[in-house]
Scaffold this active site. Structure first.
Site, PDB file in Angstrom:
ATOM      1  N   ASP A 181       0.873  -1.166   0.000  1.00  0.00           N
ATOM      2  CA  ASP A 181       0.000   0.000   0.000  1.00  0.00           C
ATOM      3  C   ASP A 181       0.913   1.220   0.000  1.00  0.00           C
ATOM      4  O   ASP A 181       1.693   1.429   0.926  1.00  0.00           O
ATOM      5  CB  ASP A 181      -0.877  -0.027   1.259  1.00  0.00           C
ATOM      6  CG  ASP A 181      -1.572   1.299   1.566  1.00  0.00           C
ATOM      7  OD1 ASP A 181      -1.632   2.165   0.679  1.00  0.00           O
ATOM      8  OD2 ASP A 181      -2.048   1.457   2.710  1.00  0.00           O
ATOM      9  N   GLU A 193      -3.706   4.082  -2.531  1.00  0.00           N
ATOM     10  CA  GLU A 193      -4.107   3.697  -1.174  1.00  0.00           C
ATOM     11  C   GLU A 193      -5.604   3.865  -0.973  1.00  0.00           C
ATOM     12  O   GLU A 193      -6.283   2.974  -0.432  1.00  0.00           O
ATOM     13  CB  GLU A 193      -3.364   4.522  -0.126  1.00  0.00           C
ATOM     14  CG  GLU A 193      -3.787   4.159   1.300  1.00  0.00           C
ATOM     15  CD  GLU A 193      -2.959   4.847   2.365  1.00  0.00           C
ATOM     16  OE1 GLU A 193      -2.656   4.194   3.376  1.00  0.00           O
ATOM     17  OE2 GLU A 193      -2.605   6.029   2.188  1.00  0.00           O
ATOM     18  N   GLU A 194      -6.136   5.005  -1.404  1.00  0.00           N
ATOM     19  CA  GLU A 194      -7.561   5.274  -1.184  1.00  0.00           C
ATOM     20  C   GLU A 194      -8.445   4.274  -1.919  1.00  0.00           C
ATOM     21  O   GLU A 194      -9.466   3.824  -1.378  1.00  0.00           O
ATOM     22  CB  GLU A 194      -7.889   6.699  -1.623  1.00  0.00           C
ATOM     23  CG  GLU A 194      -7.297   7.776  -0.738  1.00  0.00           C
ATOM     24  CD  GLU A 194      -5.881   8.175  -1.103  1.00  0.00           C
ATOM     25  OE1 GLU A 194      -5.318   9.084  -0.473  1.00  0.00           O
ATOM     26  OE2 GLU A 194      -5.322   7.556  -2.036  1.00  0.00           O
TER      27      GLU A 194
END
Length: 592
Positions: free
Chosen positions: A339, A357-358
């Site tokens: 990540d 990441e989101e």
């Protein structure tokens, strides 16, 4: 393995006496009274009303849903919702969601979510009564602050006890039946986290035969995420503890204030998760671990390596497989999935962010629980989450991100009932410019990746602790080893963060090799500077270099780059012939 907890007397082991519970209590929306946790009576009445459906609660639209949430927050003494948050709820559920989906959401989903919230106190009490120990560490839900290594296991066990034609479902983890205490349990997991077999030794005065089937349900995680949707977590002192936002209020406020179709589709992923858990509660165990390379020598910990450690390493480089297409989360091998994290885990997942990441937090929403318990990461820290289920398909990236339907996660489970999805959050330097070539920052990035890639559960299997300039190349075989687990990564710290992709490839390769990972899968996402990466990797492996050799080459290049003695990329500097207009044939080995 996670050890079986002993029978516990509630009177002797109250929740208020637990350090883990006391650390997280200020950040939960519950009150502690008489050694037990409760919702305030006004909240109970409101949730009961919502759980009976819109005919009773009148919560049948986004506007009224926001009003109900505001009333719950008021009962908890929380601040009022921002007007843009209320308008965001109304925009999504009343305007953007189609009529049939809206009706299903308020008729079926919201009542079940309210019922799950009503059971949160019982779920928490059951969790703390039955937490086990993993590698000598307690595993209860708690706040894990900076420099505090530890792991949290979250699940809820349902035990089906069958005796003849009689069967009983126990709704919480039970380690005793009819006052007979389980002294030991050996569990074998199958697909979907069903425990295929269990061998029990029981303290029993008479022979007692039971046929049993165990299931691990992720109800506690689901209940915590419903709290976030209902914006019920207290925010006081979260900033002081360097904790990221956890409520969904900013997400809905951003939808209204900065409408973008990617924001709408982020919420669609979240809504889909809640629809799924209401029809079929996911099963499995999820662990959340803070990993720390300690800054001081300790017999029981691995310490933060200095530059000489890397320079002198004799560890061989692992295999590196270049993939120009595909996504990290779609790989099917046994690998840690990196990540590209913000130092505040989750980054902009609950606001406007919509990059690597989101997106991962939207398609695997159980990851959001990490935002409740982890403070920001320091340079010597990483976060590992094992077992988070994927619920959504998607397409696109950033502004083009789109929810594209249901995803059925078919990953198998490990010996502790966790899906074999291992996500490693490591935060790179942000916008480092030329300073990324400085020795201090090369060391910082390499150690950050090393912290993430290292299997810290094996630290006691090293022949000697980490000491200055000392690292044992061989690791004692883990008797519980489940196979060779590599690393799946990509352009970490590049893109918006401004990292040099060629340098970042080498840094991650060094870290994966030193961490004894057998391979690294590198997804280039067709980035121009990495088009010749596969040839570069083949050439480096043909030189039989060690980690120390490659580190020294990287330092030499970076020193020249920092001084302005070269402006070319690392790969061209290392192998100029690869980039000649009329290139000579580079002697690289053929790979099988």
């Amino acid at each position: 393995m996670l050890s079986s907890p002993p029978f516990r007397n509630k009177a002797l082991h109250s929740m208020e006496s637990r350090d883990d519970f006391r650390s997280i209590l200020p950040f939960l929306p519950l009150i502690l009274r008489s050694s037990a946790v409760f919702w305030p009576p006004s909240v109970v009445e409101a949730l009961k009303s919502i759980s009976k459906g819109p005919s009773h609660s009148n919560v049948n639209s986004g506007q009224l849903f926001a009003l109900a949430i505001a009333d719950l927050r008021n009962s908890l003494g929380l601040s009022s919702l921002y007007p843009s948050t209320r308008l965001g709820f109304s925009l999504f559920f009343d305007d953007l969601m189609n009529k049939d989906e809206t009706e299903k959401w308020f008729q079926q989903v919201v009542p079940r979510l309210a019922d799950l919230l009503l059971r949160l106190p019982a779920l928490l009490e059951s969790h703390y009564q039955n937490v086990g120990v993993f590698n000598g560490m307690e595993t209860g839900l708690r706040l894990l602050e900076s420099q505090q290594s530890g792991i949290v296991f979250l699940n809820q066990v349902c035990v089906c006890v069958c005796e003849g034609s009689c069967a009983e479902i126990l709704t919480s983890m039970m380690w005793y039946v009819d006052n007979h205490v389980f002294l030991h349990a050996q569990i074998s997991f199958g697909l979907n986290s069903e425990i295929n077999s269990i061998s029990l030794l029981m303290q029993c005065s008479k022979p007692h035969s039971l046929s049993m089937r165990f299931y691990l349900f992720q109800e506690l995680i689901a209940a915590l995420l419903v709290c976030a949707l209902f914006c019920l977590f207290p925010t006081t002192n979260r900033g002081a503890k360097h904790l990221p936002p956890i409520n969904f209020d900013d997400l809905f406020a951003c939808l209204y204030e900065y409408y973008d179709v990617s924001l709408e589709n982020k919420i669609k992923c979240i809504v889909h998760y809640f629809e799924r858990i209401c029809s079929d509660m996911p099963m499995g165990n999820v662990s959340f671990e803070r990993k720390v390379l300690h800054l001081k020598n300790s017999p029981s910990n691995i310490v933060y390596p200095e530059a000489d450690f890397w320079s002198n390493s004799t560890v061989s480089l692992c295999q590196l497989e270049v993939r120009s297409a595909g996504l990290i989360e779609d790989q099917l091998t046994e690998a840690l999935e990196v990540d590209f994290a913000n130092k505040y885990i989750g980054g902009g997942a609950l606001s406007r962010g919509c990059v690597q990441e989101e997106i991962r937090f939207m398609i695997n929403p159980e990851l959001i629980v990490s935002m409740l318990i982890f403070s920001s990461m320091a340079d010597n820290e990483a976060i590992e989450v094992v077992g988070a289920e994927r619920f959504s398909n998607y397409s696109g990236y950033a502004k083009s991100f789109r929810f594209s339907g249901d995803y059925v996660d078919k990953k198998s489970v490990d010996k502790m009932g966790r899906r074999k999805t291992r996500i490693i959050a490591i935060d790179a330097l942000c916008c480092p410019g030329k300073r990324q070539y400085g020795p201090e920052y090369l060391l910082r990035e390499t150690n950050k990746a090393f912290c993430g890639f290292l299997d810290q559960n094996k630290r006691q299997q090293y022949q000697m602790p980490f000491e200055e300039n000392v690292f044992l190349d061989q690791v004692i075989e883990n008797p519980n080893d489940e196979g060779e687990i590599g690393v799946a990564t990509g352009n970490w710290g590049c893109g918006a963060f401004g990292g040099d992709p060629e340098v970042k490839v080498v840094i991650q390769w060094l870290a994966a090799s030193q961490a004894q990972r057998p391979f690294m899968l590198y997804y280039t996402f067709s980035l121009e500077p990495l088009q010749k990466l596969e040839l570069v990797v083949q050439w480096i492996l043909s030189q039989k270099w060690t980690v120390g050799d490659l580190w020294n080459i990287l330092v030499e290049y970076s020193t020249q780059r920092l001084r302005g003695e070269t402006t070319v990329g690392l790969f061209k500097w290392l192998i100029p012939s690869l980039y000649d207009d009329d290139p000579m044939v580079v002697d690289v080995p053929h790979t099988k």
